[in-house]
Scaffold this motif. Sequence first.
Motif, short mmCIF file in Angstrom:
data_model
loop_
_atom_site.label_atom_id
_atom_site.label_comp_id
_atom_site.label_asym_id
_atom_site.label_seq_id
_atom_site.Cartn_x
_atom_site.Cartn_y
_atom_site.Cartn_z
N ALA A 1 12.02 3.28 -12.19
CA ALA A 1 12.96 2.75 -12.78
C ALA A 1 12.77 1.02 -12.57
CB ALA A 1 14.42 3.03 -12.12
N LEU A 2 12.12 0.69 -11.47
CA LEU A 2 12.10 -0.59 -11.23
C LEU A 2 10.87 -1.40 -12.12
CD1 LEU A 2 12.30 -1.07 -7.32
CD2 LEU A 2 13.76 -2.42 -9.12
N ALA A 3 9.95 -0.24 -12.38
CA ALA A 3 8.69 -0.73 -13.26
C ALA A 3 9.24 -0.77 -14.71
CB ALA A 3 7.87 0.28 -12.99
N ALA A 4 10.18 -0.04 -15.02
CA ALA A 4 10.95 0.04 -16.62
C ALA A 4 11.62 -1.30 -16.77
CB ALA A 4 11.68 1.26 -16.53
N SER B 1 0.74 -1.30 0.15
CA SER B 1 -0.06 0.05 -0.01
C SER B 1 0.96 1.48 -0.02
CB SER B 1 -1.08 -0.18 1.15
OG SER B 1 -0.30 0.12 2.44
N PHE B 2 1.96 1.06 0.70
CA PHE B 2 2.89 2.39 0.71
C PHE B 2 3.53 2.61 -0.53
CE2 PHE B 2 7.35 3.99 1.07
CZ PHE B 2 7.03 5.18 1.69
N TRP B 3 4.29 1.46 -1.32
CA TRP B 3 4.37 1.60 -2.57
C TRP B 3 3.45 2.07 -3.54
CZ3 TRP B 3 6.95 -3.68 -3.69
CH2 TRP B 3 8.18 -3.75 -2.84
N TRP B 4 2.24 1.66 -3.53
CA TRP B 4 1.09 1.93 -4.27
C TRP B 4 0.76 3.64 -4.21
CZ3 TRP B 4 -1.18 0.63 -8.74
CH2 TRP B 4 -2.37 1.27 -9.22
N ASN B 5 0.81 4.01 -2.92
CA ASN B 5 0.43 5.45 -2.55
C ASN B 5 1.57 6.36 -2.79
OD1 ASN B 5 -2.25 4.83 -1.66
ND2 ASN B 5 -1.54 4.57 0.38
N ALA B 6 2.61 6.01 -2.86
CA ALA B 6 3.91 6.73 -2.96
C ALA B 6 4.23 6.94 -4.73
CB ALA B 6 5.03 6.33 -2.41
N THR B 7 3.47 6.01 -5.40
CA THR B 7 3.85 5.94 -6.77
C THR B 7 2.73 6.27 -7.67
OG1 THR B 7 3.94 3.66 -6.86
CG2 THR B 7 6.04 4.72 -6.65
N ALA C 1 14.98 -7.71 -6.24
CA ALA C 1 15.24 -6.18 -6.93
C ALA C 1 14.98 -5.08 -6.22
CB ALA C 1 13.93 -6.18 -8.01
N TYR C 2 14.30 -5.31 -5.13
CA TYR C 2 14.42 -4.14 -4.01
C TYR C 2 15.84 -4.20 -3.24
CZ TYR C 2 13.13 -1.62 0.38
OH TYR C 2 13.18 -0.79 1.34
N GLY C 3 16.35 -5.19 -2.88
CA GLY C 3 17.58 -5.17 -2.45
C GLY C 3 18.39 -4.84 -3.20
N GLU C 4 18.50 -5.27 -4.30
CA GLU C 4 19.62 -4.96 -5.37
C GLU C 4 19.54 -3.24 -5.75
OE1 GLU C 4 20.44 -5.40 -10.18
OE2 GLU C 4 18.93 -6.58 -9.05
N THR C 5 18.29 -2.70 -5.56
CA THR C 5 18.17 -1.28 -5.71
C THR C 5 18.89 -0.50 -4.67
OG1 THR C 5 16.23 -1.48 -7.15
CG2 THR C 5 16.65 0.61 -6.28
#
Length: 126
Positions: A78-81, A40-46, A117-121
């Motif tokens: 960038a992750l979405a891309a 929910s945080f990811w969605w609301n922030a992006t 991917a989150y950890g890599e970023t």
Amino acid sequence: MKWLKLLHGMVWGPGTLLIFLGTGLFLTVKCRFFQFRGFSFWWNATAGSIKKNNPTNEKPPDEGSPETISQFQSVCTALAATVGTGNIAGVATALTAGGPGALFWMWVSAFIGMITAYGETCLGIR
């Protein structure tokens, strides 16, 4: 050429799959299932915070105004891309080759891959 086949089997064999899945599961547990808790945080922030832009020729927004995006939003974009067209074609191929059960395992591996991917970023930013 025999050494090339041996090397290919070592690099892209079942061991690599175990390392990738093991790393994802380790990070999932270590981050306390952040890909589920933080959704929910990811969605609301992006995507949830995107406002419709006015197509007229206005000057660009000043830094810090509500129309700009944060560094976190930039990272999420960038992750979405990185997801891209390959996953769309991959789902069609998996459905054709493996049937509907393949889609379930793709979702499972996607949730494990999210935290990887989150950890890599995060490491890249650090």
